[in-house]
Enzyme design. Structure first.
Site, PDB file in Angstrom:
ATOM      1  CD  GLU A 192      -2.512  -1.841   0.430  1.00 32.47           C
ATOM      2  OE1 GLU A 192      -2.614  -1.200  -0.620  1.00 32.47           O
ATOM      3  OE2 GLU A 192      -3.117  -2.918   0.626  1.00 32.47           O
ATOM      4  CG  ASP A 380      -2.679  -2.353  -8.119  1.00 37.13           C
ATOM      5  OD1 ASP A 380      -1.638  -2.308  -7.443  1.00 37.13           O
ATOM      6  OD2 ASP A 380      -3.788  -1.996  -7.689  1.00 37.13           O
TER       7      ASP A 380
END
Length: 555
Positions: A192, A380
């Site tokens: 994160e 991602d």
């Protein structure tokens, strides 16, 4: 005379899903795993192999989390993916008979049948060569990509209260990568993009002292001052990580800003952050932090203006009816799914070319005045193909254009770190890539019980394991279940996703597993049926030596 490259482009992809095998099928579970595996991981890998065949090197940096590596190495899952892809071919054929949807949708049946037949053939080929991890390792050894490592189960490190647990997560995660990649990574995708400097840890189980307009909580602190995360990274042999631009912005002494209302820096603000193009060294360490470039990268990931929202691209959310593939284009973002126009692959392919050229132009313009600079765009991996159907084609088109452009060059983070290490040091603040750049994506009233459950499970596990009690297989599984309970995806699903019930269910399930195994260990019993079930289902992380030692330190 051929002009020297004016700057470098570092594309970084983060390949991550939590452990899904054996934990549901649809809408969250193995169906999600197979969608990401077939839609993104295979197509992106095929792009990298084609570029490698053409002699391209230092193409991009690929992060692969231990939970992903464990799942793609599972023979049962690999076989089931083949079955799933064949099922998608049948679904495509079924679409041919949905004539009430119109001729354009019916005609897409052949397109999709060939698409999935092609994916199945490539998957079969990859598995015959040892699977995706073997291919990734070969690409890394050939210098095509750099592989980033990650902690064992992707915990939200800023809120981990035990330094030994952080070290163990890193040790077991990096060791697992050595098992399949053959060497220890020097770079890490911090889960994160979370960061915490030296000091006491924020307590997510306590009511916040203050909650700002974005929902970001100011949490009370607990315990003594602990090492900053960069100290853990350095001890693990990591010398570069990814962080968010907002982290460097505040670390450079600029007042915090509203990152929700204005997700990009203005030109005036960007001019005040030269570290955006160089990275920094964190504090007194030699760990380099490279920030993801919000302004350039946002042309892809921005929900408001990113390329995937173009009217000609396939709409991820317009799934159609039973027995059809997603066959509608974005058309207009404000239209309901049943009002979308049919997807047109040729028109989408033309937009891929245009958007790749536009992005290359943005890179040229951005780097023209910064001959020593680097633009780091981090995404991602699942964005390319799974969420953005045309993403892999755009990726290959862009990388070929950059490689052929005398004013641009690609680089991995490791290569950049070696050739042009950052010079400036900054003390960085606690932060993340998440909503409002703080803890709001993981900490809120709805997740406070989850964090308390995790704290309680830590205590329960340590108490049970103290003094070396229990048979080895139960001790290891207890450490494994606790590690899975720390996965950052579970609170994120509750606060920012649309599958809160799944995240809550996974927390309850792993907490119950910790309690059950702790009971067996304390009673000095062997595995029962439930323990055997847990060992069969929850097989990642594959290594738990360090995690177990952190829970029961040697005397």
């Amino acid at each position: 005379m051929t002009p020297a490259p004016s700057g470098e482009f570092a594309l970084v992809l983060h390949t991550h899903l939590p452990l899904l095998a054996g934990h549901g099928v649809w809408p969250v579970g193995e169906e999600w795993l197979f969608q990401a595996w077939s839609g993104s991981w295979l197509p992106v890998t095929r792009v990298l192999e084609r570029l490698a065949e053409d002699g391209r090197r230092d193409v991009l940096t690929l992060g692969v989390t231990p939970t992903v590596a464990a799942q793609v190495r599972d023979p049962r899952l690999a076989r089931d993916l083949g079955t799933w892809l064949a099922g998608q071919q049948w679904r495509s054929e079924e679409q041919r008979w949905h004539r009430h949807l119109g001729p354009q949708v019916v005609e897409l049946a052949t397109y999709y049948w060939r698409h999935f037949a092609d994916l199945l053939a490539y998957h079969t080929d990859v598995e015959s060569r040892g699977g995706l991890t073997t291919v990734w390792a070969e690409l890394a050894r050939a210098g095509v990509i750099e592989l980033l490592g990650g902690p064992a189960t992707h915990p939200y490190l800023p809120l981990v209260p035990d330094p030994a647990e952080i070290d163990a997560q890193l040790a077991d995660g990096l060791a697992a990568q050595v098992d399949w990649a053959g060497e220890r990574p020097r770079g890490l995708w911090a889960p994160e993009m979370g960061y915490r400097p030296r000091g006491p840890v924020a307590d997510p189980t306590a009511p916040p002292l203050h909650v700002d307009a974005s929902g970001s909580p100011t949490l009370p602190r607990r315990g003594p001052p602990l090492p900053g995360l960069e100290e853990h990274y350095a001890a693990a042999g990591i010398d570069h990580v990814l962080l968010d631009t907002a982290t460097l912005w505040r670390g450079a002494g600029h007042a915090d800003r509203d990152w929700v209302a204005a997700e990009f820096l203005t030109d005036a603000e960007a001019a005040q952050l030269p570290e955006r193009f160089t990275g920094v060294l964190i504090g007194d360490s030699d760990v380099a932090a490279f920030p993801r470039d919000l302004e350039v990268g946002g042309h892809v990931w921005s929900a408001a203006s990113g390329y995937p929202g173009d009217v000609w691209y396939r709409d991820f959310h317009a799934h159609g009816t039973f027995g059809t593939q997603p066959s509608w284009r974005v058309t207009d973002r404000h239209l309901p799914s049943d009002a979308k126009q049919p997807y047109e692959p040729a028109a989408a392919a033309a937009r891929v070319q245009a958007h790749a050229e536009h992005f290359a132009g943005v890179l040229r313009k951005t780097l023209a005045a910064r001959p020593d600079g680097v633009v780091v765009c981090a995404y991602d991996t699942e964005l390319f193909g799974h969420w953005w159907f045309e993403g892999p084609a755009w990726l290959e088109t862009l990388l070929r254009r950059v490689a052929d452009d005398p004013a641009l060059t690609t680089t991995t983070l490791a290569s950049r770190r070696q050739r042009r290490p950052p010079r400036r040091r900054l003390a960085l603040p606690e932060s993340s890539w998440g909503y409002a750049k703080h803890h709001a994506s993981w900490v809120g009233a709805a997740t406070r019980p989850m964090w308390q459950t995790l704290d309680d499970a830590r205590v329960r596990a340590r108490t049970a394991l103290a003094g070396g009690r229990g048979v080895p297989e139960l001790r290891e599984q207890l450490a494994r279940e606790l590690a899975l309970l720390t996965t950052s995806d579970w609170p994120y699903m509750v606060l920012r996703g649309n599958t809160a019930d799944y995240g809550e269910r996974r927390v309850r399930g792993h907490a119950d597993a910790v309690a059950h195994l702790a009971d067996l260990v304390e009673a000095d019993r062997g595995p029962d049926a439930e323990a055997e079930r847990l060992r069969a289902v929850d097989r990642a992380p594959t290594r738990v030596d360090a995690l177990l030692a952190a829970l029961d330190p040697p005397g």
